[in-house]
Motif scaffolding. Structure first.
Motif, PDB file in Angstrom:
ATOM      1  N   GLY A 271      78.604  52.537  31.638  1.00 54.26           N
ATOM      2  CA  GLY A 271      77.380  51.986  32.181  1.00 54.26           C
ATOM      3  C   GLY A 271      76.573  51.317  31.085  1.00 54.26           C
ATOM      4  N   PHE A 307      85.456  54.841  36.930  1.00 55.72           N
ATOM      5  CA  PHE A 307      84.140  55.214  36.410  1.00 55.72           C
ATOM      6  C   PHE A 307      83.963  56.719  36.598  1.00 55.72           C
ATOM      7  CE2 PHE A 307      79.294  54.829  36.953  1.00 55.72           C
ATOM      8  CZ  PHE A 307      79.087  54.868  35.577  1.00 55.72           C
ATOM      9  N   LEU A 309      81.616  58.881  36.298  1.00 55.04           N
ATOM     10  CA  LEU A 309      80.488  59.401  37.068  1.00 55.04           C
ATOM     11  C   LEU A 309      80.781  59.359  38.562  1.00 55.04           C
ATOM     12  CD1 LEU A 309      77.603  60.475  37.185  1.00 55.04           C
ATOM     13  CD2 LEU A 309      76.789  58.107  37.100  1.00 55.04           C
ATOM     14  N   ASP A 310      81.406  58.288  39.024  1.00 53.90           N
ATOM     15  CA  ASP A 310      81.778  58.189  40.432  1.00 53.90           C
ATOM     16  C   ASP A 310      82.834  59.231  40.792  1.00 53.90           C
ATOM     17  OD1 ASP A 310      82.079  56.837  43.096  1.00 53.90           O
ATOM     18  OD2 ASP A 310      84.070  56.383  42.288  1.00 53.90           O
ATOM     19  N   GLU A 393      64.460  55.578  38.278  1.00 56.04           N
ATOM     20  CA  GLU A 393      65.181  54.322  38.152  1.00 56.04           C
ATOM     21  C   GLU A 393      64.863  53.714  36.801  1.00 56.04           C
ATOM     22  OE1 GLU A 393      65.982  51.504  41.689  1.00 56.04           O
ATOM     23  OE2 GLU A 393      64.358  50.518  40.584  1.00 56.04           O
ATOM     24  N   GLN A 399      69.918  45.825  33.169  1.00 56.28           N
ATOM     25  CA  GLN A 399      70.544  46.286  34.409  1.00 56.28           C
ATOM     26  C   GLN A 399      69.742  47.453  34.988  1.00 56.28           C
ATOM     27  OE1 GLN A 399      74.772  46.916  34.092  1.00 56.28           O
ATOM     28  NE2 GLN A 399      74.884  48.170  35.934  1.00 56.28           N
ATOM     29  N   VAL A 401      69.463  50.783  37.096  1.00 61.16           N
ATOM     30  CA  VAL A 401      70.348  51.868  37.522  1.00 61.16           C
ATOM     31  C   VAL A 401      69.504  53.076  37.901  1.00 61.16           C
ATOM     32  CG1 VAL A 401      72.293  51.120  36.092  1.00 61.16           C
ATOM     33  CG2 VAL A 401      70.602  52.716  35.149  1.00 61.16           C
ATOM     34  N   ASP A 402      70.077  53.975  38.697  1.00 56.91           N
ATOM     35  CA  ASP A 402      69.359  55.205  39.028  1.00 56.91           C
ATOM     36  C   ASP A 402      69.574  56.245  37.931  1.00 56.91           C
ATOM     37  OD1 ASP A 402      71.618  57.010  39.627  1.00 56.91           O
ATOM     38  OD2 ASP A 402      71.942  55.751  41.388  1.00 56.91           O
ATOM     39  N   THR A 404      71.048  59.019  37.720  1.00 58.23           N
ATOM     40  CA  THR A 404      72.352  59.657  37.491  1.00 58.23           C
ATOM     41  C   THR A 404      73.146  58.931  36.413  1.00 58.23           C
ATOM     42  OG1 THR A 404      73.482  58.382  39.225  1.00 58.23           O
ATOM     43  CG2 THR A 404      72.442  60.459  39.876  1.00 58.23           C
ATOM     44  N   TYR A 405      72.833  57.656  36.168  1.00 58.69           N
ATOM     45  CA  TYR A 405      73.569  56.885  35.165  1.00 58.69           C
ATOM     46  C   TYR A 405      73.325  57.389  33.747  1.00 58.69           C
ATOM     47  CZ  TYR A 405      75.684  53.290  38.080  1.00 58.69           C
ATOM     48  OH  TYR A 405      76.481  52.634  38.979  1.00 58.69           O
ATOM     49  N   GLN A 407      74.117  60.082  32.780  1.00 55.17           N
ATOM     50  CA  GLN A 407      75.277  60.943  32.520  1.00 55.17           C
ATOM     51  C   GLN A 407      76.557  60.146  32.228  1.00 55.17           C
ATOM     52  OE1 GLN A 407      74.652  64.495  35.634  1.00 55.17           O
ATOM     53  NE2 GLN A 407      74.359  62.475  36.552  1.00 55.17           N
ATOM     54  N   GLY A 408      76.440  58.822  32.157  1.00 54.83           N
ATOM     55  CA  GLY A 408      77.633  57.980  32.078  1.00 54.83           C
ATOM     56  C   GLY A 408      78.575  58.289  30.930  1.00 54.83           C
TER      57      GLY A 408
END
Length: 468
Positions: A271, A307, A309-310, A393, A399, A401-402, A404-405, A407-408
């Motif tokens: 990310g 990815f 995180l996903d 956010e 970029q 991102v929320d 949670t990103y 943690q990427g």
């Protein structure tokens, strides 16, 4: 003298106790006084162990008797409040568990005590250890000692804030996706998530999903993390994932500096990353190169294909929701925002779950391939320094991102189980700490501790203690 004691690392405290230059009682009282002075502003400590001073007095008697002392004899340590401590409140950041007092220590706590450590206090966390901010309905919000308007992270944010502020020299946190490394980065301390299974999770809640949870040491120096890990590692006969009998060599790598091969990267696959943070990672790589280490800019194709995180999100929701539902049955009015969010998330379809499992295998294979050529990997921990409370956010390098990103770069090590160490190596323009993450191959904690000690030796960071 008391203020000086609370700036010492655990290794030095243990040394001074062994040589009778300071007493365990002096050390304990200094930390209790520090808690009294700064915790009202930071809210990192949620419970002080009632027997801490009595244990320090007993430790002092043992020193004067001249017997054999453990490596952490007389050293206070703190513990995240999701980790069981015998006869000391363990309330898991939720009114649902208000007043809960275990009758047995978690394995990790018992091992710290067996090494001579003395339980000082329990530290704050998000409800059920599930978020990147340490805030809950039971004990409130923890603040970052570098800037009270910012978070010390989560889920081991109380622990990171306590150590950074000098309320504790050493502690235990847990890590599902970010939770010992992210808070360390936000407060400028050192922490390590060892290879999955190296340290038993016995006596820690929640356990689901077991294959992603870790418990690890947090401190102000690499040598303290190495020392604590050497006492924590090994099976306990209760956690089936904890099978390795190998022990840490306390940071002494198997290769000479000139033989070490280290890659560095900030993406793609993690990310977006703030330029200041990316520059700090590059600076750490250049510092190692200056020592004679073979250093190269690298990429890991598996991280670009899948990815992490996903992958993590598709896997862990299915496994955590039942644990949350069981704990909250009949207590729905006492849930905080993240528990409600977890229960509202849609279930992963079986097709997506299987695909995510296969993606996790590809990520493990990708790292395995990387470690055939390199001994360690340096990345960022967080894409930005510590952020303001309540931000959901972020605009990072152009970029949006929320949250949670954040943690990427940490969650890939939970999906794969690989070890990672977070340590400070820079400072933002706003005066906030910036950490780097050192990643190792399976059970290669000695290597990443060695690389970390090299970086610590050449670090130009001097403002290691926030002015509170």
């Amino acid at each position: 003298m008391a203020h000086q004691i609370t700036r010492l690392d655990a290794t030095k405290i243990a040394e001074l106790i062994r040589t009778r230059e300071i007493s365990p009682v002096e050390v304990m009282q200094a930390h209790l006084d520090r808690i009294g002075a700064v915790n009202p502003k930071i809210n990192a400590i949620v419970t002080v162990a009632e027997g801490a001073l009595d244990a320090a007095r007993a430790a002092e008697v043992a020193v004067m008797a001249g017997g054999k002392l453990g490596p952490l004899h007389g050293v206070p340590f703190t513990v995240k409040d999701s980790i069981d401590t015998a006869w000391v409140l363990t309330q898991r950041g939720s009114p649902i568990f208000r007043g809960r007092v275990p009758d047995q220590d978690a394995t990790s706590v018992a091992r710290m005590k067996n090494a001579g450590g003395i339980l000082l206090a329990k530290t704050n966390l998000p409800e059920f250890s599930y978020w990147i901010e340490s805030d809950n309905l039971l004990s409130g919000r923890s603040n970052n000692p570098w800037d009270m308007s910012r978070t010390p992270g989560g889920s081991s944010g109380g622990e990171s804030a306590a150590i950074a502020a000098g309320m504790s020299p050493l502690g235990l946190g847990t890590d599902l996706a970010i939770s010992v490394r992210g808070p360390a980065a936000q407060t400028g301390i050192t922490s390590m998530k060892a290879t999955h299974g190296r340290v038993p999770m016995t006596g820690i809640w929640p356990r689901a999903p077991r294959r992603f949870w870790h418990v690890g040491p947090m401190a102000r120096s690499v040598r303290d993390v190495a020392l604590a890990f050497s006492q924590l590692a090994g099976p306990d006969g209760q956690d089936a994932f904890a099978t390795s009998t190998a022990r840490s060599d306390s940071g002494v790598g198997q290769r000479t500096v000139g033989q070490l091969r280290v890659g560095w990267m900030v993406g793609p696959g993690f990310g977006p990353v703030d330029p200041e943070v990316a520059a700090t990672v590059k600076a750490a790589a250049e510092a190692l190169k200056g020592l004679g280490v073979l250093v190269e800019h690298v990429g890991i194709p598996a991280l670009e294909r899948d990815f992490a995180l996903d992958v993590f999100n598709r896997l862990h929701v299915m496994e955590m929701k039942p644990a949350f539902q069981e704990a909250m049955a009949g207590h729905e009015g006492e849930m905080y925002k993240m528990a409600r969010t977890m229960l509202s998330l849609p279930d992963t379809s079986m097709k997506d779950y299987i695909e995510a499992e296969q993606a996790a295998e590809r990520l493990r294979d990708g790292y395995a391939d990387y470690f055939t050529r390199y001994d360690a990997l340096i990345t960022h921990v967080l894409p930005i320094p510590a952020h303001k409370h309540g931000v959901e956010e972020f605009n990072i390098d152009g970029q949006t991102v929320d949250a949670t990103y954040l943690q990427g770069a940490t969650v890939p090590l939970n999906v794969t189980g690989l070890p990672g160490l977070a340590m400070r190596f820079g400072t933002s323009q706003e005066g906030l700490p910036i950490n780097v993450q050192i990643v190792g191959a399976w059970q290669a904690e000695s290597t990443i501790l060695h690389v970390a000690s090299l970086l610590e030796g050449v670090s130009l960071v001097r403002d290691l203690h926030p002015d509170i």
